[in-house]
Design an enzyme around this catalytic site. Structure first.
Site, short mmCIF file in Angstrom:
data_model
loop_
_atom_site.label_atom_id
_atom_site.label_comp_id
_atom_site.label_asym_id
_atom_site.label_seq_id
_atom_site.Cartn_x
_atom_site.Cartn_y
_atom_site.Cartn_z
N ARG A 1 78.83 -20.65 50.02
CA ARG A 1 78.41 -20.92 51.39
C ARG A 1 76.97 -21.44 51.38
O ARG A 1 76.10 -20.81 50.81
CB ARG A 1 78.52 -19.63 52.21
CG ARG A 1 78.58 -19.86 53.69
CD ARG A 1 78.87 -18.58 54.41
NE ARG A 1 77.73 -17.66 54.38
CZ ARG A 1 77.62 -16.60 55.17
NH1 ARG A 1 78.59 -16.32 56.02
NH2 ARG A 1 76.58 -15.82 55.09
N THR B 1 73.44 -24.07 56.47
CA THR B 1 74.45 -24.48 57.46
C THR B 1 75.57 -23.45 57.61
O THR B 1 76.34 -23.50 58.57
CB THR B 1 75.10 -25.80 57.03
OG1 THR B 1 75.82 -25.57 55.80
CG2 THR B 1 74.06 -26.89 56.82
#
Ligand code: PRP
Length: 207
Positions: free
Chosen positions: A102, A106
């Site tokens: 991840r 963002t």
């Protein structure tokens, strides 16, 4: 979407060990392994079995085995800590791998590995990832599985957050969720609260 929260005193105790910031990596990994066994029990509760004859030292009787052992798909890195125990619990299973990180800014999943059988039609799939936060990583993983024909997918998680559960439900994909808890919320960094921190870092150290 069917969501099954494993409600068992032993599961609650193991989850507590994983939540505790004082648990070091070996302790955390060990609790994750043990909890995975319980999650897999629950994930297979309604699995189809086939019968065959088994001969005991005394007589022939009916034996049972899973009609279709699932494909296990750990999502790297954190899901790696679940796959050994899941394979021990369902020894006939095959294993595929998806790597997803991840982006810390963002919060979007960035895929970096995809090692899966080409055709998943008719094969149950268990996706293993301790964390379901925004759901981005899980939905992206399930996109990959559905593209290969999977129609029977179970997300096996330890800690889920409401936005992740909602994202799975809204994905329109054929998925159900087995988890040890659905926690309160996500914070501004998309970390699960109260959660257990970063399951990848706690097992393997920071990236
Ligand atoms: C964590 C976790 C999930 C994902 C959950 O992985 O293991 O894969 O984030 O977040 P999401 O639901 O918002 O997508 P991370 O990116 O920290 O990688 P790691 O497992 O390699 O540590």
């Amino acid at each position: 979407m069917e969501t099954h929260v494993v409600d068992h005193p032993l599961a609650a105790a193991l989850l507590t060990t994983m939540r505790d910031e004082r648990s070091d990596s070996p302790t955390f990994r060990s609790a994750l392994r043990e909890l995975t066994q319980m999650l897999i029990y629950e994930a297979t509760r309604d699995a189809q079995v086939e019968e065959f004859d088994v001969t005991t030292p005394v007589a022939v009787t009916t034996g049972y085995r899973l009609a279709q052992p699932p494909l296990l798909v750990p999502v790297l890195r954190a899901g790696l800590g679940m796959v050994d125990q899941a394979s021990l619990t369902i020894p006939q299973s095959r294993v595929g791998f998806v790597g997803m990180a991840r982006d810390e800014e963002t919060h979007q999943p960035v895929p970096y590995l995809e090692s899966l059988p080409a055709d998943l039609s008719g094969l149950p799939v268990f996706v293993l990832d301790p964390m379901l936060a925004t759901g981005g990583s899980m939905v992206h993983t399930i996109d990959l599985l559905v593209a290969r024909g999977a129609t029977d997918i179970t997300a096996v998680c330890v800690v889920a957050a409401p936005p992740g559960v909602e994202a799975l439900a809204n994905s329109g994909h054929p998925v159900r969720l087995v988890t040890a808890t659905v926690d309160e919320r996500l914070d501004e960094n998309a970390f699960i609260v109260p959660g257990l921190g970063d399951a990848g870092d706690r097992q393997f150290g920071p990236r």
